[in-house]
Design an enzyme around this catalytic site. Structure first.
Site, PDB file in Angstrom:
ATOM      1  N   HIS A   1      19.180 -51.329 -45.586  1.00 50.37           N
ATOM      2  CA  HIS A   1      18.456 -52.366 -46.326  1.00 50.37           C
ATOM      3  C   HIS A   1      19.154 -52.580 -47.605  1.00 50.37           C
ATOM      4  CE1 HIS A   1      15.189 -51.948 -43.486  1.00 50.37           C
ATOM      5  NE2 HIS A   1      15.003 -53.127 -43.768  1.00 50.37           N
ATOM      6  N   HIS A   2      19.204 -53.826 -48.384  1.00 46.43           N
ATOM      7  CA  HIS A   2      19.476 -53.847 -49.701  1.00 46.43           C
ATOM      8  C   HIS A   2      19.096 -52.798 -50.681  1.00 46.43           C
ATOM      9  CE1 HIS A   2      15.777 -55.406 -50.950  1.00 46.43           C
ATOM     10  NE2 HIS A   2      15.610 -55.928 -49.957  1.00 46.43           N
TER      11      HIS A   2
ATOM     12  N   PRO B   1       5.339 -55.241 -40.173  1.00 43.61           N
ATOM     13  CA  PRO B   1       6.427 -54.768 -40.911  1.00 43.61           C
ATOM     14  C   PRO B   1       7.597 -55.748 -40.605  1.00 43.61           C
ATOM     15  CG  PRO B   1       5.814 -53.455 -38.747  1.00 43.61           C
ATOM     16  CD  PRO B   1       4.897 -54.625 -39.045  1.00 43.61           C
TER      17      PRO B   1
ATOM     18  N   GLY C   1       3.534 -63.053 -54.621  1.00 43.42           N
ATOM     19  CA  GLY C   1       4.797 -62.546 -54.746  1.00 43.42           C
ATOM     20  C   GLY C   1       5.709 -63.569 -54.605  1.00 43.42           C
TER      21      GLY C   1
ATOM     22  N   LYS D   1      15.239 -52.509 -52.406  1.00 41.06           N
ATOM     23  CA  LYS D   1      14.152 -52.269 -51.490  1.00 41.06           C
ATOM     24  C   LYS D   1      13.367 -51.039 -52.108  1.00 41.06           C
ATOM     25  CE  LYS D   1      12.413 -51.387 -46.838  1.00 41.06           C
ATOM     26  NZ  LYS D   1      11.505 -52.604 -46.757  1.00 41.06           N
TER      27      LYS D   1
ATOM     28  N   MET E   1      11.584 -62.751 -50.921  1.00 43.61           N
ATOM     29  CA  MET E   1      10.620 -63.343 -49.597  1.00 43.61           C
ATOM     30  C   MET E   1       9.700 -64.164 -50.118  1.00 43.61           C
ATOM     31  SD  MET E   1      11.828 -61.856 -46.941  1.00 43.61           S
ATOM     32  CE  MET E   1      10.465 -62.155 -45.800  1.00 43.61           C
TER      33      MET E   1
ATOM     34  N   GLY F   1       3.109 -59.115 -45.346  1.00 41.63           N
ATOM     35  CA  GLY F   1       4.496 -58.876 -45.008  1.00 41.63           C
ATOM     36  C   GLY F   1       4.822 -57.474 -45.817  1.00 41.63           C
TER      37      GLY F   1
HETATM   38  N1  LIG Z   1       7.524 -57.930 -43.181  1.00 41.31           N
HETATM   39  C1  LIG Z   1       8.707 -58.378 -43.192  1.00 41.31           C
HETATM   40  O1  LIG Z   1       9.132 -59.048 -42.253  1.00 41.31           O
HETATM   41  C2  LIG Z   1       9.336 -58.016 -44.577  1.00 41.31           C
HETATM   42  C3  LIG Z   1      10.776 -58.768 -44.631  1.00 41.31           C
HETATM   43  C4  LIG Z   1      11.398 -58.398 -45.967  1.00 41.31           C
HETATM   44  C5  LIG Z   1      11.018 -57.693 -46.745  1.00 41.31           C
HETATM   45  N2  LIG Z   1       9.430 -57.288 -46.494  1.00 41.31           N
HETATM   46  C6  LIG Z   1       8.639 -56.590 -47.483  1.00 41.31           C
HETATM   47  O2  LIG Z   1       8.093 -57.812 -48.551  1.00 41.31           O
HETATM   48  C7  LIG Z   1       8.093 -56.961 -49.865  1.00 41.31           C
HETATM   49  C8  LIG Z   1       8.635 -57.919 -50.762  1.00 41.31           C
HETATM   50  O3  LIG Z   1      10.008 -57.906 -50.617  1.00 41.31           O
HETATM   51  P1  LIG Z   1      10.894 -58.718 -51.675  1.00 41.31           P
HETATM   52  O4  LIG Z   1      12.441 -58.336 -51.340  1.00 41.31           O
HETATM   53  O5  LIG Z   1      10.937 -60.053 -51.954  1.00 41.31           O
HETATM   54  O6  LIG Z   1      10.671 -58.005 -53.082  1.00 41.31           O
HETATM   55  P2  LIG Z   1      10.776 -58.531 -54.518  1.00 41.31           P
HETATM   56  O7  LIG Z   1      10.705 -57.583 -55.708  1.00 41.31           O
HETATM   57  O8  LIG Z   1      11.877 -59.695 -54.585  1.00 41.31           O
HETATM   58  O9  LIG Z   1       9.281 -59.641 -54.716  1.00 41.31           O
HETATM   59  C9  LIG Z   1       8.051 -59.108 -54.870  1.00 41.31           C
HETATM   60  C10 LIG Z   1       7.335 -59.881 -55.959  1.00 41.31           C
HETATM   61  O10 LIG Z   1       5.988 -59.489 -55.999  1.00 41.31           O
HETATM   62  C11 LIG Z   1       5.517 -59.858 -57.196  1.00 41.31           C
HETATM   63  N3  LIG Z   1       4.125 -59.386 -57.442  1.00 41.31           N
HETATM   64  C12 LIG Z   1       4.064 -57.608 -58.008  1.00 41.31           C
HETATM   65  N4  LIG Z   1       2.678 -57.395 -57.854  1.00 41.31           N
HETATM   66  C13 LIG Z   1       1.843 -58.582 -57.543  1.00 41.31           C
HETATM   67  C14 LIG Z   1       0.762 -58.879 -57.383  1.00 41.31           C
HETATM   68  N5  LIG Z   1      -0.215 -58.008 -57.451  1.00 41.31           N
HETATM   69  N6  LIG Z   1       0.454 -60.247 -57.167  1.00 41.31           N
HETATM   70  C15 LIG Z   1       1.410 -61.287 -56.990  1.00 41.31           C
HETATM   71  N7  LIG Z   1       2.715 -60.998 -57.135  1.00 41.31           N
HETATM   72  C16 LIG Z   1       3.124 -59.562 -57.367  1.00 41.31           C
HETATM   73  C17 LIG Z   1       6.826 -59.467 -58.230  1.00 41.31           C
HETATM   74  O11 LIG Z   1       6.732 -59.916 -59.279  1.00 41.31           O
HETATM   75  C18 LIG Z   1       7.821 -59.753 -57.470  1.00 41.31           C
HETATM   76  O12 LIG Z   1       8.505 -61.093 -57.725  1.00 41.31           O
HETATM   77  C19 LIG Z   1       8.724 -55.721 -49.698  1.00 41.31           C
HETATM   78  O13 LIG Z   1       7.493 -54.829 -49.307  1.00 41.31           O
HETATM   79  C20 LIG Z   1       9.523 -55.610 -48.578  1.00 41.31           C
HETATM   80  O14 LIG Z   1       9.586 -54.443 -48.017  1.00 41.31           O
HETATM   81  C21 LIG Z   1       8.984 -57.520 -45.504  1.00 41.31           C
END
Ligand SMILES: NC(=O)c1ccc[n+]([C@@H]2O[C@H](COP(=O)([O-])OP(=O)(O)OC[C@H]3O[C@@H](n4cnc5c(N)ncnc54)[C@H](O)[C@@H]3O)[C@@H](O)[C@H]2O)c1
Length: 224
Positions: free
Chosen positions: A132-133, A103, A8, A136, A13, A77
């Protein structure tokens, strides 16, 4: 040096995690997996000791299985997916690598959950508002679901109701509001930037290889 790959890596993130790993003296960024970068997890796995997954709810489980199959520890995450197949799989056959799922990696959010669990023992009722934004994908948030689960276990009540707000301008916020005879108590946490998650993510990367169990949920287990 711990060799770290990020799944990702082109996401909000994932980009922040790549910068944090590059800024840490004891960590080396060895791969960025993301369909947007034309790079798959399978391509980066051979070079990695730890994978950090911030992808999508429909990718996290399959990614974690690929990591475990390759003997690579994984820090997840991503929220909004059911981790029970990983827990059941680890119970059935001890995997060659560990999984840490959190989480919320912000220390303030972990404390918010702890304080809310404590208050749930003493106050009559509670509800959770998570904000959240608006990009999400999952609702309710993984943090709210985990908070409700911890509060129900601590207080011996039904899990509290969760209300989800999605608006541009927000990052990640949560209020737990308690009500009792003639009084209320509000516990609130705000992540105002994604840097708030990075100390927790880096701690998890450093510790995932030496967990007491093959699958651990929650950053709190690394803090006590
Ligand atoms: N645990 C925490 O503290 C925390 C904090 C913030 C966000 N999050 C979670 O993290 C996740 C990502 O959030 P974000 O805002 O960065 O989302 P985002 O949509 O900006 O980024 C997700 C990325 O994952 C990529 N992706 C999709 N499938 C994939 C795969 N199979 N292999 C590799 N990459 C892949 C997408 O192309 C995208 O670039 C969400 O589930 C969010 O809820 C968790």
């Amino acid at each position: 040096m711990i060799r770290v790959a990020v799944a990702g890596a082109a996401g909000r993130m994932g980009e922040t995690v790549c910068e944090a790993v590059q800024g840490a003296e004891d960590l080396e960024l060895v791969g960025r997996a993301d369909p947007l970068l034309q790079s798959s997890l399978e391509e980066v796995l051979p070079d990695a000791e730890v994978v950090v997954d911030f992808t999508q709810p429909d990718s996290a489980l399959e990614n974690a299985r690929a990591c475990l199959h390759a003997g690579v520890d994984v820090v997840i995450g991503t929220t909004g997916f059911d981790p029970s197949p990983l827990i059941d799989g680890a119970a059935a056959e001890r995997p060659r690598a560990n999984v840490l799922i959190a989480p919320n990696f912000a220390i303030g959010a972990v404390l918010m959950m702890r304080f809310a669990s404590e208050a749930a023992k003493h106050m009559a009722k509670a509800e959770i508002i998570e904000l959240h934004h608006d990009r999400k994908l999952d609702a309710p948030s993984g943090t709210a679901a985990r908070t409700a689960e911890l509060m129900a276990a601590a207080g011996g009540h039904e899990p509290p109701a969760i209300h989800s707000v999605r608006l541009p301008g927000l990052v990640a916020h949560q209020e737990v509001i308690f009500g009792d005879l003639g009084q209320t108590l509000t516990i609130r946490h705000d992540s105002i930037s994604r840097e708030s998650f990075m100390p927790g993510v880096l701690l998890a990367v450093r510790r995932v290889g030496s967990l007491p169990e093959p699958v651990v949920i929650g950053l709190e287990s690394l803090l006590s």
